[in-house]
Design an enzyme around this catalytic site. Structure first.
Site, PDB file in Angstrom:
ATOM      1  CG  ASP A 104     -45.801 -84.017  28.016  1.00 32.62           C
ATOM      2  OD1 ASP A 104     -46.717 -83.917  27.174  1.00 32.62           O
ATOM      3  OD2 ASP A 104     -45.246 -85.092  28.290  1.00 32.62           O
ATOM      4  CG  HIS A 119     -53.871 -86.193  35.369  1.00 32.50           C
ATOM      5  ND1 HIS A 119     -52.978 -87.218  35.517  1.00 32.50           N
ATOM      6  CD2 HIS A 119     -55.058 -86.679  35.814  1.00 32.50           C
ATOM      7  CE1 HIS A 119     -53.599 -88.269  36.037  1.00 32.50           C
ATOM      8  NE2 HIS A 119     -54.860 -87.970  36.219  1.00 32.50           N
ATOM      9  CB  CYS A 127     -53.982 -65.518  40.700  1.00 28.36           C
ATOM     10  SG  CYS A 127     -53.968 -64.842  42.380  1.00 28.36           S
ATOM     11  CB  CYS A 130     -57.336 -61.986  42.124  1.00 30.62           C
ATOM     12  SG  CYS A 130     -55.974 -62.047  40.945  1.00 30.62           S
ATOM     13  CB  CYS A 151     -51.008 -62.929  41.233  1.00 31.15           C
ATOM     14  SG  CYS A 151     -52.356 -62.100  40.375  1.00 31.15           S
ATOM     15  CB  CYS A 154     -53.828 -60.071  44.341  1.00 32.58           C
ATOM     16  SG  CYS A 154     -53.688 -61.836  44.044  1.00 32.58           S
ATOM     17  CB  SER A 193     -48.028 -97.979  35.652  1.00 36.78           C
ATOM     18  OG  SER A 193     -48.568 -96.854  36.332  1.00 36.78           O
TER      19      SER A 193
END
Ligand code: NAD
Length: 251
Positions: A104, A119, A127, A130, A151, A154, A193
């Site tokens: 976030d 993460h 994309c 491409c 995108c 493409c 957790s």
């Protein structure tokens, strides 16, 4: 149960302190976690169903049907006292790094510099066809015009640079995180957790190298019995108290 003053003491006496944060640290900012039942965005959706890499590959439109809402929900969210407290501890030279499972951007917004996002984050989208990269603002603008952002080059549907369930973690980030956990004499877990691996392996790394574990979490975690100190409470209230306890008193 321990107190913020005891955690402050543990931090004061530790050689190297590293924080490991999860979704719970952003709950006071109004962003729901995964595992607290009946909360907002996730209450009627199984994240495993929509945020799994196999679902993405089959039907990226379905993913964005859910994730578009999440992007909107993250818009305008601000760091809370816990994010600011960790930034203040780093500034004061009492915290070496923050390893976060969150996507976030709230640690960055609070001013944390040495940050490992294991993460990924919503900062950019790529994309898959491409390789073009798009900043978050461009993705948000595309979502105002279409359910799934295409995108420009493409036409393929963009993938946010976050790690989906079933995907490998970015190698450089996870290597850095394991190195930091190994060197930490105190790993401070906040709002997680500790059920999602491989990140849940980080406390084992610290403990295995002779370090200690402190946990600030609302509710139980998988590592409670191995922690030297545990505070069951809201990170947004507890961490600012820890920072206050560490401030030098005026004569
Ligand atoms: P989790 O949902 O498994 O655990 C969050 C923990 O925080 C729970 O034990 C909960 O009881 C606790 N908690 C809730 N409110 C709290 C508060 N105010 N103060 C302290 N603790 C509080 O989350 P996790 O361990 O981060 O793992 C789940 C995965 O979900 C991660 O991979 C993460 O990337 C992802 N996720 C991220 C966000 C985000 O970016 N903000 C939000 C939801 C999920």
């Amino acid at each position: 149960m321990s107190s913020p003053a005891e955690l402050a003491e543990l931090i004061r006496s530790a050689g190297s302190v590293v924080a490991l944060t999860g979704a719970g640290i952003s709950v006071p900012s109004g962003i729901p976690d995964f595992r607290t039942p009946q909360t907002g965005l996730w209450a009627n959706v199984d994240p495993m169903e929509v945020a799994h890499i196999s679902v993405w590959r089959r039907d990226p439109g379905r993913f964005w049907g859910f994730y578009g809402q999440r992007f909107a929900a993250l818009e305008g969210k601000q760091p809370n006292g816990a994010h600011h407290a960790l930034a203040a501890l780093e500034e004061a030279g009492r915290l070496d790094a923050v390893i976060t499972q969150n996507i976030d951007l709230l640690h960055e917004r609070a001013g944390s510099h040495n940050l490992v996002e294991v993460h990924g984050s919503i900062r950019t989208a790529t994309c898959p066809a491409c390789g073009s990269s798009y900043p978050r603002a461009a993705v948000v603008a595309k979502l105002e015009r279409a359910d799934a952002p295409p995108c420009d080059s493409c036409g393929a549907i963009l993938k946010p640079d976050v790690v989906f369930f079933g995907e490998l973690l970015p190698e450089e980030a996870i290597d850095r995180a394991f190195g930091l956990a190994r060197e930490a004499t105190l790993l401070l877990v906040v709002g997680s957790s500790l059920e999602v691996y491989p990140v849940a392996g980080l406390p084992l790394e610290t403990l295995g190298a002779g370090g200690e574990l402190a946990i600030v979490n609302r509710g139980p975690t998988a590592f409670d019995s191995k922690a030297s100190l545990r505070i069951d409470g809201s990170a947004g209230e507890v961490l600012p108290q820890v920072v206050s306890a560490l401030r030098p008193r005026r004569a």
